[in-house]
Design a protein around this motif. Structure first.
Motif, short mmCIF file in Angstrom:
data_model
loop_
_atom_site.label_atom_id
_atom_site.label_comp_id
_atom_site.label_asym_id
_atom_site.label_seq_id
_atom_site.Cartn_x
_atom_site.Cartn_y
_atom_site.Cartn_z
N ASP A 106 9.61 22.26 12.43
CA ASP A 106 10.47 22.49 13.69
C ASP A 106 9.68 22.07 15.00
O ASP A 106 10.01 23.04 15.87
CB ASP A 106 11.04 24.13 13.48
CG ASP A 106 11.58 24.22 12.09
OD1 ASP A 106 12.65 23.69 11.86
OD2 ASP A 106 10.83 24.99 11.61
N ASN B 71 6.15 28.64 12.45
CA ASN B 71 7.46 28.47 13.07
C ASN B 71 8.42 29.52 12.43
O ASN B 71 9.59 29.47 12.79
CB ASN B 71 8.27 27.22 12.37
CG ASN B 71 7.91 26.98 10.93
OD1 ASN B 71 6.94 27.40 10.35
ND2 ASN B 71 8.79 26.12 10.40
N LYS C 10 11.22 27.05 17.47
CA LYS C 10 10.38 25.52 17.80
C LYS C 10 9.28 25.61 18.44
O LYS C 10 8.95 26.42 19.24
CB LYS C 10 11.57 24.88 18.64
CG LYS C 10 12.61 24.13 17.61
CD LYS C 10 13.32 23.23 18.68
CE LYS C 10 12.58 21.92 18.68
NZ LYS C 10 13.64 20.85 19.41
#
Ligand code: UD1
Ligand code: CA
Length: 454
Positions: free
Chosen positions: A367, A384, A392
């Protein structure tokens, strides 16, 4: 005439010894029945009717989105009875083409030719000459050479058994005739079944023209009855696919050790080493090199990119001039721009990496947006997942991430930032600045190593 296609797929497939209905066993990554449906669709039929029976729920689930009407046949009283189940859905003005769910490699060209031989007042049967015709229905002709009837193996006498011209089962016939003949079938035969093949004798008695179309493509008409035949057809199909690639300009180190389970588009001078599996749609640019033992699924690989041994690449776009692996894993929704290097034991998931960035050793990047010319040191982990949600990480252009760093998302690493090795980064870091989080190093001069007790 409009075309209605009936695919017979109700049989049990006893010899597969399987809980999965035979037609759902896979060839080149697709169920057998899907191959047949795909080919059937190329004929642009009005309708496709699929007669199913054994493992009905599984077949229904597998074909929920297929453009076919599903018709149940219970019990299964023979191929004639199977076709009869579809007839209420077929109007008299159509031509009916009968196919088999377990004859997966039948070719569109062969079928087009077969259909073109039949019209409103004639039918066409696809036949093949077999050195060993055992098990098949024999094509019996009269003195003038016209087809008289088809006799099944179990009903044939010694003389008929010598006939090597056999029925593939595939035929095209006008619906109006077919409907009438199916109503006349009896099960007075060795197997006590309603044989579709008995319509041939009825057609001959009415002096209806019965064309035969002989095919030399034995694999096209081969059925799958057991797993040996399935494996043979798989090999044949793979050989065809790989040959096509090689003839189009791809070097394949060993054609027997490349498997294609989908469609491959490849540029010139691609080189593929041994034990590679390509699944789904895969596009390989010019001069792509793929090392041994690699799986690539639903991916696009840019020109001049080299993939070293033992990589798994799935739903990923790789740009030009990249170097991937050995032992890299690119997971779905990964996009790599040009000149990206991904090294060994690096896993990337749902992330983008801009051009000229390097992630060379032992890292997990998930991410994340990685800018250009970023260097990510060994053992970097994007944290993440907090146990409930995914977050993110954004890594700015030209950033340098020291080894053994954890980036706890959500977090932004500024452009040109440097992160000292061994850091756990939990807050955004400023651009063009060194940031680290690390306990101060101490040395203890008075300390002595413990000694073993006497
Ligand atoms: C059939 C033909 C034979 C031909 C051979 C080619 C008949 C009577 N014989 O024999 O002439 O040489 O195929 O492979 O047609 N099926 C149903 N419902 C049923 C019975 C069968 O859907 O009640 C399906 C099966 O799933 C299979 C196909 O029809 O896909 C053929 O049936 P099968 O019993 O294998 O016929 P064969 O004895 O091989
Ligand atoms: Ca059969």
């Amino acid at each position: 005439m409009k075309l209605a296609i009936v695919i017979l797929a109700a049989g049990q497939g006893k010899r597969m010894h399987s809980d999965l209905p035979k037609v759902l066993h896979s060839l080149a990554g697709q169920p057998l029945i899907t191959h047949v449906i795909t080919t059937a669709l190329t004929l642009q039929p009005n309708q496709i009717h699929l007669v199913y029976g054994h493992g009905g729920d599984q077949v229904k689930t597998a074909l929920a989105n297929a453009p076919v009407t599903l018709i149940e046949q219970t019990p299964q009283l023979g191929t004639g009875h199977a076709v009869a189940q579809a007839m209420p859905f077929i109007s008299d003005d159509q031509q009916v083409l009968i196919l088999y769910g377990d004859v997966p490699l039948i070719g569109a060209t062969t079928l087009q030719h077969l259909c073109s031989r039949a019209d409103a007042n004639s039918m066409a049967v696809l036949t093949v000459e077999l050195a060993n015709p055992y098990g098949y229905g024999r094509i019996v002709r009269n003195a003038q050479g016209w087809v008289e009837k088809i006799v099944e193996e179990k009903d044939a006498d010694a003389t008929l058994k010598l006939i090597k011209e056999v029925n593939t089962g595939i035929l095209a016939v006008p619906a109006s005739y077919l409907r009438r003949w199916l109503n006349l079938l009896t099960n007075q035969n060795a197997q006590g079944e309603y044989y579709l093949t008995d319509i041939i004798a009825l057609a001959a008695q009415e002096a209806l023209t019965i064309h035969t179309v002989a095919t030399d493509e034995v694999h096209e008409v081969m059925g799958v009855n057991d797993r040996l035949q399935l494996a043979q057809l798989e090999r044949y199909y793979q050989t065809q696919q790989v040959n096509r690639l090689m003839l189009a300009g791809v070097t394949v180190k060993d054609p027997a050790r490349l498997d294609i389970r989908g469609t491959v588009q490849a540029g010139r001078d691609v080189i593929i080493d041994v034990n590679v599996i390509l699944e789904g749609p895969v596009t390989l640019g010019q001069r792509v090199k793929i090392g041994p033992h690699t799986v690539i699924r639903n991916a696009r690989i840019g020109d001049d990119t080299e993939i070293f041994a033992n990589c798994v690449i799935e739903e990923t776009i790789v740009g030009a001039n990249c170097r991937i692996g050995p032992f890299a894993r690119l997971r779905p929704e990964t996009v790599l721009a040009e000149q990206v290097h991904i090294g060994n034991f690096v896993e990337i998931k749902k992330s983008s990496v801009a051009h000229d960035s390097k992630i060379n050793h032992l890292s997990y990047i998930g991410d994340t947006e990685v800018g250009y010319a970023v260097n990510i040191g060994a053992g970097t982990i994007t944290c993440n997942y907090d146990g409930a949600n995914k977050h993110k990480t954004i890594i700015g252009d030209r950033a340098f991430i020291g080894s053994d760093t954890q980036l706890v998302a959500p977090v932004i690493i500024g452009t040109g930032a440097t992160i000292g090795a061994g850091s756990t980064i939990t807050r955004n870091t400023p651009p063009e600045t060194l940031t680290f989080s690390r306990a101060a190093q101490t040395s203890v001069p008075s300390w002595q190593r413990p000694k073993k007790k006497k």
